[in-house]
Design a protein around this motif. Sequence first.
Motif, PDB file in Angstrom:
ATOM      1  N   SER A   1      91.925  14.225   3.198  1.00 18.91           N
ATOM      2  CA  SER A   1      90.824  15.150   2.958  1.00 18.91           C
ATOM      3  C   SER A   1      89.634  14.799   3.842  1.00 18.91           C
ATOM      4  CB  SER A   1      90.403  15.118   1.485  1.00 18.91           C
ATOM      5  OG  SER A   1      89.894  13.844   1.157  1.00 18.91           O
TER       6      SER A   1
ATOM      7  N   ASN B   1      91.086  19.492   5.830  1.00 19.25           N
ATOM      8  CA  ASN B   1      92.076  18.786   5.014  1.00 19.25           C
ATOM      9  C   ASN B   1      93.472  19.019   5.590  1.00 19.25           C
ATOM     10  OD1 ASN B   1      89.944  18.208   3.237  1.00 19.25           O
ATOM     11  ND2 ASN B   1      90.328  20.080   2.062  1.00 19.25           N
ATOM     12  N   SER B   2      94.392  18.101   5.290  1.00 23.68           N
ATOM     13  CA  SER B   2      95.754  18.268   5.799  1.00 23.68           C
ATOM     14  C   SER B   2      96.764  17.652   4.845  1.00 23.68           C
ATOM     15  CB  SER B   2      95.901  17.627   7.182  1.00 23.68           C
ATOM     16  OG  SER B   2      95.624  16.241   7.116  1.00 23.68           O
ATOM     17  N   THR B   3      97.998  18.129   4.958  1.00 21.14           N
ATOM     18  CA  THR B   3      99.110  17.608   4.175  1.00 21.14           C
ATOM     19  C   THR B   3     100.265  17.303   5.110  1.00 21.14           C
ATOM     20  OG1 THR B   3      98.472  18.905   2.229  1.00 21.14           O
ATOM     21  CG2 THR B   3     100.728  18.047   2.306  1.00 21.14           C
TER      22      THR B   3
ATOM     23  N   TYR C   1      98.196  13.309   1.715  1.00 19.43           N
ATOM     24  CA  TYR C   1      97.051  14.201   1.824  1.00 19.43           C
ATOM     25  C   TYR C   1      95.880  13.474   2.476  1.00 19.43           C
ATOM     26  CZ  TYR C   1      99.566  16.497  -2.047  1.00 19.43           C
ATOM     27  OH  TYR C   1     100.514  17.081  -2.840  1.00 19.43           O
TER      28      TYR C   1
END
Lengths: 112, 111
Positions: free
Chosen positions: B75, B18-20, B73
């Motif tokens: 995911s 996951n990343s933001t 975001y």
Amino acid sequence: DAGITQSPRHKVTETGTPVTLRCHQTENHRYMYWYRQDPGHGLRLIHYSYGVKDTDKGEVSDGYSVSRSKTEDFLLTLESATSSQTSVYFCAISDSPYNEQFFGPGTRLTVL
Amino acid sequence: GIQVEQSPPDLILQEGANSTLRCNFSDSVNNLQWFHQNPWGQLINLFYIPSGTKQNGRLSATTVATERYSLLYISSSQTTDSGVYFCAVERSGTSYGKLTFGQGTILTVHP
């Protein structure tokens, strides 16, 4: 996908020659935009149109002119191309200034 | 003019992570959009989100206009998520969709 085409897709020209890029849409959207994308500068707005014959300057308009004689077509003209105008040019459309913009496939222009 | 800063500039992930991504802007806005530019150069609109939260599949976005930032975001990332993610805004007080883009976040997802 929104119906947006750009022509030509690739062009190589020489310094001092005039160049016209065409953006054509089939969505009947009122708003149309021309951006250029350069390494280190991201995308920058050149000119925009908010209706037929209604156009205005963007952030980097020097050396460029535009015309919109009908809803579906927005033309970008480089009156006398310079090497600094080598770039990828994107057209975008929107039905409202408060809605998504949809981009065309881009035109890669090289000015030698 | 309005300043748009995106972070991080580069992000490398393994598939499934996951990343933001963050977008900060220097003035109040009436228009904020997120775009994905794929490796072939095509720009795809992900969200129009001047405020609030939206979700579309594995992607979601939140804009806190009062604090002048937006988050994207991602995911369960996939290799097809690779590319450059741009945030773009229009300053409040204008109403033509004149977007100012950030420099982008380059995302690479490895299998």
